[in-house]
Design a protein around this motif. Structure first.
Motif, mmCIF file in Angstrom:
data_model
loop_
_atom_site.group_PDB
_atom_site.id
_atom_site.type_symbol
_atom_site.label_atom_id
_atom_site.label_comp_id
_atom_site.label_asym_id
_atom_site.label_seq_id
_atom_site.Cartn_x
_atom_site.Cartn_y
_atom_site.Cartn_z
ATOM 1 N N TYR A 235 0.824 -1.162 0.841
ATOM 2 C CA TYR A 235 0.208 0.075 -0.194
ATOM 3 C C TYR A 235 0.900 1.483 0.205
ATOM 4 O O TYR A 235 0.526 2.297 -0.336
ATOM 5 C CB TYR A 235 -1.095 -0.503 1.016
ATOM 6 N N ASN B 291 -7.079 -1.210 4.456
ATOM 7 C CA ASN B 291 -6.160 0.292 3.867
ATOM 8 C C ASN B 291 -7.682 -0.149 2.469
ATOM 9 O O ASN B 291 -7.644 1.000 2.194
ATOM 10 C CB ASN B 291 -5.467 -0.909 2.801
ATOM 11 N N MET C 250 -8.768 2.960 0.888
ATOM 12 C CA MET C 250 -9.135 3.324 -1.084
ATOM 13 C C MET C 250 -10.579 3.755 -0.956
ATOM 14 O O MET C 250 -10.623 4.657 -1.740
ATOM 15 C CB MET C 250 -8.764 2.332 -0.842
ATOM 16 N N ARG D 269 -2.651 -1.901 -6.985
ATOM 17 C CA ARG D 269 -1.412 -1.948 -5.729
ATOM 18 C C ARG D 269 -0.186 -3.621 -6.480
ATOM 19 O O ARG D 269 -1.162 -4.547 -6.988
ATOM 20 C CB ARG D 269 -2.067 -2.396 -4.468
#
Length: 279
Positions: free
Chosen positions: A146, A187, A191, A252
């Motif tokens: 990330y 995460n 996002m 990612r």
């Protein structure tokens, strides 16, 4: 008499449809794979594979030989297991954002031609997996990268994300976007919210769960829209990004961090990596 190494090479090339990937799985060269297959074909008197610059596919004889080849390797494993050493142990962590309907296929490919390795699998968030790896609880982890704070690890592939919902899901006009997301800290939650806020799109929490499986289930039930990795999205869901004009999501890197030693465990891990890249 069949050569087990040649039969294993044939099965890997047939599965991965690539001499290069098969060589990687066996920790050898393309030339060695080609030589093993040529000797196998000469011994059988049959052409098993057709190879072009862009494709590798089974011939009719190869398709006919596929199941007997699997049976032959399985028989050899059972015979060797009679005098097997103490089973090796492989402890792997995979971020739960990447665990979905493809998990059975991954596990099958890891152990289809391997014996003597006991697999311990843990799914959790990236931070927890890295902490457990650093503490020595896990031999290897497959995670999403990330940020730039930690650069160790081997790049495996790049993952795409989408806004997924049930095929008949309709967002009410003028209403905030209902989201199925995970609780903080997460995460993918960060996002999703950052992307929506940057596009000035109102949202609300319709469902809060743990892991891709739970938020996928909420989306399948028609409760909300879920941000999911393509690898983890069930086939019953559709990406509604274009239809609803939701903002695009960043990609990612998927990386492997490993301290695996021992040939048997390393072989299982290599097969997992190749299977992951092929999804």
């Amino acid at each position: 008499m069949l050569d087990p190494e040649a039969v294993e090479a044939f099965l890997l090339v047939a599965e991965l449809q690539s001499f290069t990937k098969a060589a990687g799985a066996l920790n050898t060269t393309q030339a060695a794979i080609s030589l093993r297959l040529r000797r196998l074909e000469e011994g059988l008197g049959q052409r098993l594979l057709e190879r072009t610059p862009r494709h590798v596919r089974l011939t009719a004889a190869g398709a006919h030989f596929l199941q007997p080849a699997k049976d032959y390797m399985a028989s050899g494993r059972r015979a060797a297991a009679i005098f097997a050493q103490t089973p090796a142990r492989l402890s792997i962590g995979i971020t739960h954002h990447l665990v979905g309907p493809n998990l059975p296929k991954l596990l099958s490919r890891m152990h289809e031609r391997e014996t003597g390795v006991t697999l311990h699998l843990r799914t959790a968030g990236t931070r927890e997996l890295l902490d457990r790896y650093d503490a020595g609880d896990l031999d290897a982890v497959i995670i999403l990268r990330y940020d730039e704070s930690r650069r160790d690890g081997e790049f495996l592939t790049e993952e795409r994300f989408g806004w997924f919902a049930a095929p008949d899901f309709i967002i009410p006009d003028g209403a905030p976007l209902p989201l199925a997301i995970q609780a903080e800290p997460c995460n993918l939650r960060a996002m999703a919210l950052k992307t929506l806020d940057s596009g000035s799109i109102a949202w609300r929490e319709a469902f809060v769960g743990t892991g891709a499986i739970s938020v996928s289930a909420a989306a399948e039930a028609g409760l909300a829209v879920a941000l999911l990795a393509y690898k983890a999205a069930p086939s019953q869901l559709v990406d509604i990004s274009e239809k609803t004009k939701l903002p695009p999501l960043p990609k990612r890197d998927i990386v492997l961090v490993s301290s695996v030693t021992g040939e048997r465990a390393a072989s299982v891990l290599r097969r997992l990596v190749l299977a992951f890249q092929a999804l």
